[in-house]
Design a protein around this motif. Sequence first.
Motif, PDB file in Angstrom:
ATOM      1  N   THR A  11       0.875  -1.168   0.000  1.00 49.23           N
ATOM      2  CA  THR A  11       0.000   0.000   0.000  1.00 49.23           C
ATOM      3  C   THR A  11       0.909   1.213   0.000  1.00 49.23           C
ATOM      4  OG1 THR A  11      -1.718  -1.120   1.276  1.00 49.23           O
ATOM      5  CG2 THR A  11      -1.790   1.281   1.232  1.00 49.23           C
ATOM      6  N   GLY A  12       0.690   2.112  -0.962  1.00 49.07           N
ATOM      7  CA  GLY A  12       1.535   3.298  -1.017  1.00 49.07           C
ATOM      8  C   GLY A  12       1.084   4.263  -2.086  1.00 49.07           C
ATOM      9  N   ASN A  13       1.938   5.248  -2.350  1.00 51.74           N
ATOM     10  CA  ASN A  13       1.583   6.281  -3.315  1.00 51.74           C
ATOM     11  C   ASN A  13       1.709   5.782  -4.752  1.00 51.74           C
ATOM     12  OD1 ASN A  13       4.273   6.731  -4.344  1.00 51.74           O
ATOM     13  ND2 ASN A  13       4.724   7.895  -2.500  1.00 51.74           N
ATOM     14  N   PHE A  14       1.149   6.551  -5.661  1.00 50.33           N
ATOM     15  CA  PHE A  14       1.090   6.190  -7.074  1.00 50.33           C
ATOM     16  C   PHE A  14       2.470   5.887  -7.654  1.00 50.33           C
ATOM     17  CE2 PHE A  14       1.314   7.516 -11.520  1.00 50.33           C
ATOM     18  CZ  PHE A  14       0.350   6.698 -12.083  1.00 50.33           C
ATOM     19  N   ILE A  15       3.461   6.698  -7.314  1.00 48.51           N
ATOM     20  CA  ILE A  15       4.804   6.531  -7.891  1.00 48.51           C
ATOM     21  C   ILE A  15       5.410   5.192  -7.485  1.00 48.51           C
ATOM     22  CG2 ILE A  15       7.167   7.453  -7.883  1.00 48.51           C
ATOM     23  CD1 ILE A  15       5.821  10.252  -7.604  1.00 48.51           C
ATOM     24  N   MET A  16       5.319   4.861  -6.207  1.00 50.26           N
ATOM     25  CA  MET A  16       5.869   3.579  -5.745  1.00 50.26           C
ATOM     26  C   MET A  16       5.101   2.402  -6.337  1.00 50.26           C
ATOM     27  SD  MET A  16       8.547   4.082  -3.989  1.00 50.26           S
ATOM     28  CE  MET A  16       8.764   2.509  -3.186  1.00 50.26           C
ATOM     29  N   VAL A  17       3.791   2.550  -6.435  1.00 52.70           N
ATOM     30  CA  VAL A  17       2.976   1.475  -7.013  1.00 52.70           C
ATOM     31  C   VAL A  17       3.368   1.237  -8.467  1.00 52.70           C
ATOM     32  CG1 VAL A  17       0.637   0.850  -7.728  1.00 52.70           C
ATOM     33  CG2 VAL A  17       1.047   1.700  -5.412  1.00 52.70           C
ATOM     34  N   GLN A  18       3.575   2.298  -9.221  1.00 54.00           N
ATOM     35  CA  GLN A  18       3.967   2.142 -10.625  1.00 54.00           C
ATOM     36  C   GLN A  18       5.326   1.470 -10.758  1.00 54.00           C
ATOM     37  OE1 GLN A  18       1.917   2.580 -13.301  1.00 54.00           O
ATOM     38  NE2 GLN A  18       0.506   2.789 -11.589  1.00 54.00           N
ATOM     39  N   ARG A  19       6.244   1.783  -9.855  1.00 48.46           N
ATOM     40  CA  ARG A  19       7.561   1.130  -9.870  1.00 48.46           C
ATOM     41  C   ARG A  19       7.419  -0.367  -9.591  1.00 48.46           C
ATOM     42  NH1 ARG A  19      12.609   2.350  -5.829  1.00 48.46           N
ATOM     43  NH2 ARG A  19      13.959   0.734  -6.670  1.00 48.46           N
ATOM     44  N   VAL A  21       4.691  -2.229  -9.983  1.00 48.40           N
ATOM     45  CA  VAL A  21       3.976  -2.848 -11.101  1.00 48.40           C
ATOM     46  C   VAL A  21       4.934  -3.121 -12.260  1.00 48.40           C
ATOM     47  CG1 VAL A  21       2.241  -2.419 -12.888  1.00 48.40           C
ATOM     48  CG2 VAL A  21       1.706  -1.966 -10.491  1.00 48.40           C
ATOM     49  N   SER A  22       5.787  -2.166 -12.556  1.00 42.98           N
ATOM     50  CA  SER A  22       6.750  -2.326 -13.647  1.00 42.98           C
ATOM     51  C   SER A  22       7.675  -3.515 -13.402  1.00 42.98           C
ATOM     52  CB  SER A  22       7.561  -1.036 -13.794  1.00 42.98           C
ATOM     53  OG  SER A  22       8.561  -1.185 -14.753  1.00 42.98           O
ATOM     54  N   GLU A  23       8.191  -3.622 -12.197  1.00 42.87           N
ATOM     55  CA  GLU A  23       9.099  -4.724 -11.890  1.00 42.87           C
ATOM     56  C   GLU A  23       8.377  -6.070 -11.835  1.00 42.87           C
ATOM     57  OE1 GLU A  23      12.218  -4.215  -9.097  1.00 42.87           O
ATOM     58  OE2 GLU A  23      12.319  -2.048  -9.445  1.00 42.87           O
ATOM     59  N   LEU A  24       7.149  -6.076 -11.356  1.00 41.33           N
ATOM     60  CA  LEU A  24       6.372  -7.322 -11.349  1.00 41.33           C
ATOM     61  C   LEU A  24       6.111  -7.804 -12.771  1.00 41.33           C
ATOM     62  CD1 LEU A  24       3.754  -6.572  -8.545  1.00 41.33           C
ATOM     63  CD2 LEU A  24       5.630  -8.222  -8.436  1.00 41.33           C
ATOM     64  N   LYS A  25       5.765  -6.881 -13.653  1.00 42.52           N
ATOM     65  CA  LYS A  25       5.473  -7.252 -15.045  1.00 42.52           C
ATOM     66  C   LYS A  25       6.704  -7.801 -15.750  1.00 42.52           C
ATOM     67  CE  LYS A  25       1.383  -4.458 -15.800  1.00 42.52           C
ATOM     68  NZ  LYS A  25       0.772  -3.355 -16.555  1.00 42.52           N
ATOM     69  N   GLU A  26       7.899  -7.352 -15.352  1.00 36.49           N
ATOM     70  CA  GLU A  26       9.130  -7.904 -15.929  1.00 36.49           C
ATOM     71  C   GLU A  26       9.280  -9.388 -15.615  1.00 36.49           C
ATOM     72  OE1 GLU A  26      12.612  -5.635 -14.909  1.00 36.49           O
ATOM     73  OE2 GLU A  26      11.754  -3.781 -15.726  1.00 36.49           O
ATOM     74  N   LEU A  27       8.671  -9.825 -14.514  1.00 40.13           N
ATOM     75  CA  LEU A  27       8.696 -11.243 -14.124  1.00 40.13           C
ATOM     76  C   LEU A  27       7.412 -11.964 -14.537  1.00 40.13           C
ATOM     77  CD1 LEU A  27      10.230 -11.024 -10.542  1.00 40.13           C
ATOM     78  CD2 LEU A  27      11.365 -11.709 -12.655  1.00 40.13           C
ATOM     79  N   ASP A  28       6.635 -11.329 -15.422  1.00 41.25           N
ATOM     80  CA  ASP A  28       5.360 -11.889 -15.894  1.00 41.25           C
ATOM     81  C   ASP A  28       4.351 -12.091 -14.773  1.00 41.25           C
ATOM     82  OD1 ASP A  28       6.105 -11.942 -18.600  1.00 41.25           O
ATOM     83  OD2 ASP A  28       7.151 -13.853 -18.304  1.00 41.25           O
ATOM     84  N   ILE A  29       4.392 -11.211 -13.779  1.00 43.77           N
ATOM     85  CA  ILE A  29       3.400 -11.195 -12.709  1.00 43.77           C
ATOM     86  C   ILE A  29       2.488 -10.007 -12.987  1.00 43.77           C
ATOM     87  CG2 ILE A  29       2.993 -10.885 -10.239  1.00 43.77           C
ATOM     88  CD1 ILE A  29       5.800 -12.088  -9.764  1.00 43.77           C
ATOM     89  N   SER A  67       7.239 -11.041  -3.320  1.00 47.85           N
ATOM     90  CA  SER A  67       7.742 -10.585  -2.024  1.00 47.85           C
ATOM     91  C   SER A  67       9.193 -10.132  -2.121  1.00 47.85           C
ATOM     92  CB  SER A  67       7.615 -11.691  -0.981  1.00 47.85           C
ATOM     93  OG  SER A  67       6.258 -11.967  -0.745  1.00 47.85           O
ATOM     94  N   GLU A  68       9.983 -10.805  -2.941  1.00 47.94           N
ATOM     95  CA  GLU A  68      11.375 -10.408  -3.136  1.00 47.94           C
ATOM     96  C   GLU A  68      11.465  -9.024  -3.770  1.00 47.94           C
ATOM     97  OE1 GLU A  68      14.460 -11.651  -2.315  1.00 47.94           O
ATOM     98  OE2 GLU A  68      13.233 -12.922  -1.017  1.00 47.94           O
ATOM     99  N   ILE A  69      10.607  -8.744  -4.732  1.00 48.59           N
ATOM    100  CA  ILE A  69      10.597  -7.442  -5.386  1.00 48.59           C
ATOM    101  C   ILE A  69      10.244  -6.353  -4.382  1.00 48.59           C
ATOM    102  CG2 ILE A  69       9.365  -6.015  -7.075  1.00 48.59           C
ATOM    103  CD1 ILE A  69       9.251  -8.518  -8.849  1.00 48.59           C
ATOM    104  N   ILE A  70       9.212  -6.585  -3.593  1.00 49.17           N
ATOM    105  CA  ILE A  70       8.792  -5.599  -2.589  1.00 49.17           C
ATOM    106  C   ILE A  70       9.917  -5.359  -1.590  1.00 49.17           C
ATOM    107  CG2 ILE A  70       7.155  -5.124  -0.731  1.00 49.17           C
ATOM    108  CD1 ILE A  70       5.988  -4.974  -3.568  1.00 49.17           C
ATOM    109  N   ILE A  73      12.723  -3.249  -3.287  1.00 48.73           N
ATOM    110  CA  ILE A  73      12.310  -1.862  -3.495  1.00 48.73           C
ATOM    111  C   ILE A  73      12.248  -1.125  -2.168  1.00 48.73           C
ATOM    112  CG2 ILE A  73      10.359  -0.397  -4.168  1.00 48.73           C
ATOM    113  CD1 ILE A  73       9.870  -2.336  -6.484  1.00 48.73           C
ATOM    114  N   SER A  74      11.711  -1.763  -1.154  1.00 46.59           N
ATOM    115  CA  SER A  74      11.611  -1.123   0.169  1.00 46.59           C
ATOM    116  C   SER A  74      12.982  -0.815   0.755  1.00 46.59           C
ATOM    117  CB  SER A  74      10.835  -2.014   1.133  1.00 46.59           C
ATOM    118  OG  SER A  74       9.504  -2.152   0.706  1.00 46.59           O
ATOM    119  N   GLU A  75      13.923  -1.725   0.583  1.00 49.66           N
ATOM    120  CA  GLU A  75      15.268  -1.521   1.118  1.00 49.66           C
ATOM    121  C   GLU A  75      16.011  -0.409   0.391  1.00 49.66           C
ATOM    122  OE1 GLU A  75      17.142  -5.335   0.808  1.00 49.66           O
ATOM    123  OE2 GLU A  75      16.199  -6.076   2.667  1.00 49.66           O
TER     124      GLU A  75
END
Length: 80
Positions: A11-19, A21-29, A67-70, A73-75
């Motif tokens: 849960t977060g702001n639009f900018i973080m969510v878009q980041r 989403v972009s990384e998840l889609k790279e892994l076909d998620i 979970s690894e992506i999150i 990104i969080s770190e």
Amino acid sequence: MSHSSYTKIFTGNFIMVQRIVSELKELDIIPVIKDQTESARLGGFGGGILPGFQEVYINNDELEKASEIIKNISENSEYQ
């Protein structure tokens, strides 16, 4: 109690969510984005509790990879 095959991972702001989403889609998620403020606005009910914040959901089968992506990104986020 209903059982969902999706889990909220962020849960977060639009900018973080878009980041995320972009990384998840790279892994076909393919995530599901929930924006209660926008949904309420489109329904004619006004804003939500946290304007500008969105939730990211993914299928439970993809939870481990996502979970690894999150975590990464969080770190490495300057918004901590």
